[in-house]
Design a protein around this motif. Structure first.
Motif, PDB file in Angstrom:
ATOM      1  N   LEU A  42      -3.983  11.065   0.363  1.00  0.00           N
ATOM      2  CA  LEU A  42      -5.229  10.595   1.021  1.00  0.00           C
ATOM      3  C   LEU A  42      -6.482   9.677   0.149  1.00  0.00           C
ATOM      4  CD1 LEU A  42      -5.916  13.528   3.626  1.00  0.00           C
ATOM      5  CD2 LEU A  42      -4.443  10.911   3.800  1.00  0.00           C
ATOM      6  N   GLY A  43      -6.436  10.000  -1.053  1.00  0.00           N
ATOM      7  CA  GLY A  43      -7.565   9.657  -1.968  1.00  0.00           C
ATOM      8  C   GLY A  43      -6.663   8.541  -1.919  1.00  0.00           C
ATOM      9  N   LEU A  44      -5.508   7.943  -2.826  1.00  0.00           N
ATOM     10  CA  LEU A  44      -4.756   7.042  -2.948  1.00  0.00           C
ATOM     11  C   LEU A  44      -4.690   6.243  -1.645  1.00  0.00           C
ATOM     12  CD1 LEU A  44      -1.667   9.178  -5.635  1.00  0.00           C
ATOM     13  CD2 LEU A  44      -3.634   7.434  -5.986  1.00  0.00           C
ATOM     14  N   LEU A  45      -4.098   6.651  -1.514  1.00  0.00           N
ATOM     15  CA  LEU A  45      -3.915   5.983   0.164  1.00  0.00           C
ATOM     16  C   LEU A  45      -5.611   4.500   0.372  1.00  0.00           C
ATOM     17  CD1 LEU A  45      -2.582   4.351   2.909  1.00  0.00           C
ATOM     18  CD2 LEU A  45      -3.275   6.231   4.158  1.00  0.00           C
ATOM     19  N   VAL A  67       0.688  -1.091   0.128  1.00  0.00           N
ATOM     20  CA  VAL A  67       0.592  -0.165   0.002  1.00  0.00           C
ATOM     21  C   VAL A  67       1.125   1.075   0.296  1.00  0.00           C
ATOM     22  CG1 VAL A  67      -1.879   1.072   1.734  1.00  0.00           C
ATOM     23  CG2 VAL A  67      -1.992  -1.036   0.701  1.00  0.00           C
ATOM     24  N   ILE A  68       1.851   1.559   0.695  1.00  0.00           N
ATOM     25  CA  ILE A  68       2.973   2.460   0.678  1.00  0.00           C
ATOM     26  C   ILE A  68       2.846   3.172  -0.532  1.00  0.00           C
ATOM     27  CG2 ILE A  68       4.868   3.203   2.157  1.00  0.00           C
ATOM     28  CD1 ILE A  68       3.536   1.970   4.448  1.00  0.00           C
ATOM     29  N   CYS A  69       4.175   1.520  -0.829  1.00  0.00           N
ATOM     30  CA  CYS A  69       4.520   1.468  -2.368  1.00  0.00           C
ATOM     31  C   CYS A  69       3.841   2.381  -3.310  1.00  0.00           C
ATOM     32  CB  CYS A  69       5.261   0.364  -2.375  1.00  0.00           C
ATOM     33  SG  CYS A  69       7.480  -0.027  -1.555  1.00  0.00           S
ATOM     34  N   ALA A  70       2.978   1.557  -3.665  1.00  0.00           N
ATOM     35  CA  ALA A  70       2.112   2.691  -4.320  1.00  0.00           C
ATOM     36  C   ALA A  70       1.139   3.283  -4.699  1.00  0.00           C
ATOM     37  CB  ALA A  70       0.599   1.027  -4.204  1.00  0.00           C
ATOM     38  N   THR A  71       1.366   3.994  -3.297  1.00  0.00           N
ATOM     39  CA  THR A  71       0.573   5.713  -2.642  1.00  0.00           C
ATOM     40  C   THR A  71       1.596   6.204  -3.077  1.00  0.00           C
ATOM     41  OG1 THR A  71      -1.117   4.559  -1.226  1.00  0.00           O
ATOM     42  CG2 THR A  71      -0.038   6.756  -1.510  1.00  0.00           C
ATOM     43  N   VAL A  72       2.902   5.990  -2.677  1.00  0.00           N
ATOM     44  CA  VAL A  72       4.302   6.731  -3.227  1.00  0.00           C
ATOM     45  C   VAL A  72       4.775   7.116  -4.256  1.00  0.00           C
ATOM     46  CG1 VAL A  72       6.090   7.190  -1.958  1.00  0.00           C
ATOM     47  CG2 VAL A  72       4.912   6.944  -0.455  1.00  0.00           C
ATOM     48  N   MET A  73       5.166   5.996  -4.843  1.00  0.00           N
ATOM     49  CA  MET A  73       5.114   5.746  -6.142  1.00  0.00           C
ATOM     50  C   MET A  73       4.132   7.081  -7.043  1.00  0.00           C
ATOM     51  SD  MET A  73       8.345   4.436  -6.457  1.00  0.00           S
ATOM     52  CE  MET A  73       8.118   4.955  -8.588  1.00  0.00           C
ATOM     53  N   THR A  74       2.861   6.119  -7.004  1.00  0.00           N
ATOM     54  CA  THR A  74       1.822   7.545  -7.557  1.00  0.00           C
ATOM     55  C   THR A  74       1.603   8.778  -7.177  1.00  0.00           C
ATOM     56  OG1 THR A  74       0.799   5.333  -7.514  1.00  0.00           O
ATOM     57  CG2 THR A  74      -0.685   7.364  -8.503  1.00  0.00           C
ATOM     58  N   MET A  75       1.512   8.734  -5.965  1.00  0.00           N
ATOM     59  CA  MET A  75       2.496  10.361  -5.815  1.00  0.00           C
ATOM     60  C   MET A  75       3.279  11.162  -6.309  1.00  0.00           C
ATOM     61  SD  MET A  75       1.512  10.497  -1.319  1.00  0.00           S
ATOM     62  CE  MET A  75       1.581  12.259  -1.696  1.00  0.00           C
ATOM     63  N   LEU A  76       4.859  10.868  -6.227  1.00  0.00           N
ATOM     64  CA  LEU A  76       5.409  11.100  -6.879  1.00  0.00           C
ATOM     65  C   LEU A  76       5.344  11.361  -8.517  1.00  0.00           C
ATOM     66  CD1 LEU A  76       8.236   8.780  -5.663  1.00  0.00           C
ATOM     67  CD2 LEU A  76       8.226  11.738  -5.208  1.00  0.00           C
ATOM     68  N   GLY A 102       3.539  14.350  -8.837  1.00  0.00           N
ATOM     69  CA  GLY A 102       3.972  15.666  -8.316  1.00  0.00           C
ATOM     70  C   GLY A 102       5.269  15.805  -9.327  1.00  0.00           C
ATOM     71  N   GLY A 103       5.173  15.091 -10.270  1.00  0.00           N
ATOM     72  CA  GLY A 103       6.633  15.415 -11.952  1.00  0.00           C
ATOM     73  C   GLY A 103       7.411  15.081 -11.667  1.00  0.00           C
ATOM     74  N   VAL A 104       7.747  13.841 -11.143  1.00  0.00           N
ATOM     75  CA  VAL A 104       9.112  13.423 -11.415  1.00  0.00           C
ATOM     76  C   VAL A 104       9.143  12.567 -13.645  1.00  0.00           C
ATOM     77  CG1 VAL A 104       9.560  12.177  -9.735  1.00  0.00           C
ATOM     78  CG2 VAL A 104       8.399  11.136 -10.858  1.00  0.00           C
ATOM     79  N   ARG A 105      10.068  12.824 -13.487  1.00  0.00           N
ATOM     80  CA  ARG A 105      10.561  12.166 -14.977  1.00  0.00           C
ATOM     81  C   ARG A 105       9.887  11.021 -15.039  1.00  0.00           C
ATOM     82  NH1 ARG A 105      13.978  15.287 -18.236  1.00  0.00           N
ATOM     83  NH2 ARG A 105      14.963  17.054 -17.178  1.00  0.00           N
ATOM     84  N   PHE A 106       9.543  10.529 -16.256  1.00  0.00           N
ATOM     85  CA  PHE A 106       8.226   9.320 -16.400  1.00  0.00           C
ATOM     86  C   PHE A 106       9.623   8.325 -16.114  1.00  0.00           C
ATOM     87  CE2 PHE A 106       7.026   5.956 -19.499  1.00  0.00           C
ATOM     88  CZ  PHE A 106       5.976   5.524 -18.862  1.00  0.00           C
ATOM     89  N   TRP A 107      10.732   8.285 -17.293  1.00  0.00           N
ATOM     90  CA  TRP A 107      11.274   7.329 -17.007  1.00  0.00           C
ATOM     91  C   TRP A 107      12.332   7.450 -15.417  1.00  0.00           C
ATOM     92  CZ3 TRP A 107      16.849   6.917 -15.615  1.00  0.00           C
ATOM     93  CH2 TRP A 107      17.883   8.417 -15.745  1.00  0.00           C
ATOM     94  N   HIS A 108      12.736   7.901 -14.693  1.00  0.00           N
ATOM     95  CA  HIS A 108      13.334   8.036 -13.193  1.00  0.00           C
ATOM     96  C   HIS A 108      12.142   6.796 -12.416  1.00  0.00           C
ATOM     97  CE1 HIS A 108      14.908  11.590 -13.204  1.00  0.00           C
ATOM     98  NE2 HIS A 108      16.229  10.561 -13.767  1.00  0.00           N
ATOM     99  N   PHE A 109      10.133   6.931 -12.935  1.00  0.00           N
ATOM    100  CA  PHE A 109       9.437   6.586 -12.428  1.00  0.00           C
ATOM    101  C   PHE A 109       9.462   5.057 -12.361  1.00  0.00           C
ATOM    102  CE2 PHE A 109       5.139   5.126 -13.038  1.00  0.00           C
ATOM    103  CZ  PHE A 109       4.725   5.848 -11.467  1.00  0.00           C
TER     104      PHE A 109
END
Length: 394
Positions: A331-334, A186-195, A198-205
């Motif tokens: 919070l919505g993602l969580l 849950v934490i990994c999926a939520t944080v990754m989607t938030m990043l 939030g505007g991180v580069r797609f290939w970084h993601f």
């Protein structure tokens, strides 16, 4: 003309004052969450009454405790709703540190309570605190602030996504010691989607996503406990009375519900067949008693919660409240990710994770955290509404 101009000025000032005094709450978000909470009260009683009677001699045991948890959750919700959103932005790093300390404490012998081989709870008299539930909320609060503070650096791999990845890795290692792979997911999926939002580069993601998926695979392959869960998920009927017992019983409950269900209280699987019927598998009991129609209603309520959370985030962003927007998204993602995983487990689409169904399942820590998340969302919506109303009035 003078009278008309004065009347118009008076009307606008009165409207602005009314807007400040009575900012609108999101009726769809509050209504859908209230419906889920009401459903939880009914289903916790229905799913636990037979088990409670057999284990404690009191059929209302789990219902009474659930109502006590709900009272605490509502009190926490009222307190949190009065806090301005900027308070959470300031507290983010401290809450993250407090969550890590709690995850360490729960692993100490003699402090952490072990149930079914997992040390996830800290006994506090009549109440048990589950630090992993608090950690989910604290991570979202922290990452939302990180995305605002590091907004100019998000395009860089090391300063943008790697630093957050290291924080999540530390939290994940502590959670895996319990073990609690569900909270890690849950934490990994939520944080990754938030990043990503939030505007991180797609290939970084994509790179971090690939590394995270690879790490999950390695953790599963080299752990007999987790490997057993995955293999039982792939073919639960190969060992229906052993490793596949939970999933087979859940699938039987869902199938027995058919279109319109067997009726409230008429579930057979909750009678000593389906383990954790009032916690992890309350959705399966709901499907058995209310059928496919009930399944669609529950899914629809969660869809409304998620959509309204993102609508509130959009309103906050338009009002210039960037942190509030990122927090609402998180919070919505969580809530959404945990609901999706729990429902997926109950329907046999995902391996068993030991996660509760937000707002519905029995569990004090989960219910309190969900209520706090709801209060924060409502507060974000209120502040965004007041800001946009003030701009429109001027």
């Amino acid at each position: 003309m003078i009278i008309a101009a004065r009347f118009d000025t008076w009307r606008q000032s009165g409207t602005r004052a009314a807007g400040r005094a009575h900012p609108a709450l999101d009726p769809w978000l509050l209504g859908s969450a209230t419906a889920l909470i009401a459903l939880g009260i009914v289903m916790v009683y229905s799913a636990s009454v037979a088990y409670a009677e057999r284990m404690t001699g009191h059929g209302l045991y789990f219902l009474s405790r659930h109502l006590a948890h709900l009272a605490i959750a509502l009190l926490a919700m009222l307190v949190v709703y009065r806090l301005r959103v900027r308070v959470w932005e300031r507290l983010g790093p401290y809450l993250l540190l407090a969550g890590i300390v709690l995850l360490c404490i729960v692993l100490l012998p003699g402090i952490g309570a072990s149930i079914n081989g997992s040390s996830r709870w800290i006994r506090l008299g009549v109440f048990s605190l589950q630090p992993s539930e608090l950690m989910k909320l604290f991570v979202v609060v922290y990452v939302a602030g990180y995305l605002v503070r590091r907004q100019e650096e998000l395009l860089q791999f090391t300063r943008g996504i790697l630093m957050v990845g290291l924080v999540v890795a530390v939290i994940g290692m502590l959670l895996l010691q319990e073990p609690d792979l569900g909270s890690v997911a849950v934490i990994c999926a939520t944080v990754m989607t938030m990043l990503f939002l939030g505007g991180v580069r797609f290939w970084h993601f994509g790179l971090v996503l690939l590394l995270g998926f690879g790490g999950m695979v390695l953790l599963t392959v080299f752990s007999p406990y987790r490997m057993g869960r995955v293999t039982s998920f792939l073919d639960p009927w190969a060992d229906p009375f052993g490793s596949g017992f939970q999933l087979t019983q859940a699938l039987i409950a869902v199938g027995r519900g058919e279109w319109f269900g067997a009726g409230l209280g008429a579930s057979v699987q909750k009678l000593s067949y389906l383990p954790a019927a009032h916690t992890d598998f309350v959705f399966a009991v709901t499907a058995e008693e209310f059928g496919l129609l009930g399944v669609f209603v529950v899914m629809g309520l969660y869809a409304i919660v998620i959509l309204r959370a993102f609508a509130i985030a959009r309103a906050a962003e338009l009002a210039g409240q960037i942190y509030a927007a990122r927090l609402a998204q998180g919070l919505g993602l969580l809530l959404g990710v945990q609901a999706i995983i729990n429902i997926g487990v109950n329907l046999g689409a995902l391996p068993t994770k030991g996660l509760t169904l937000p707002f519905v399942s029995y569990g004090g820590s989960s219910l309190i955290v969900c209520a706090i998340a709801l209060a924060i969302l409502l507060r974000i919506g209120r502040e965004a509404h007041a800001q946009s109303w003030g701009r429109a009035a001027t």
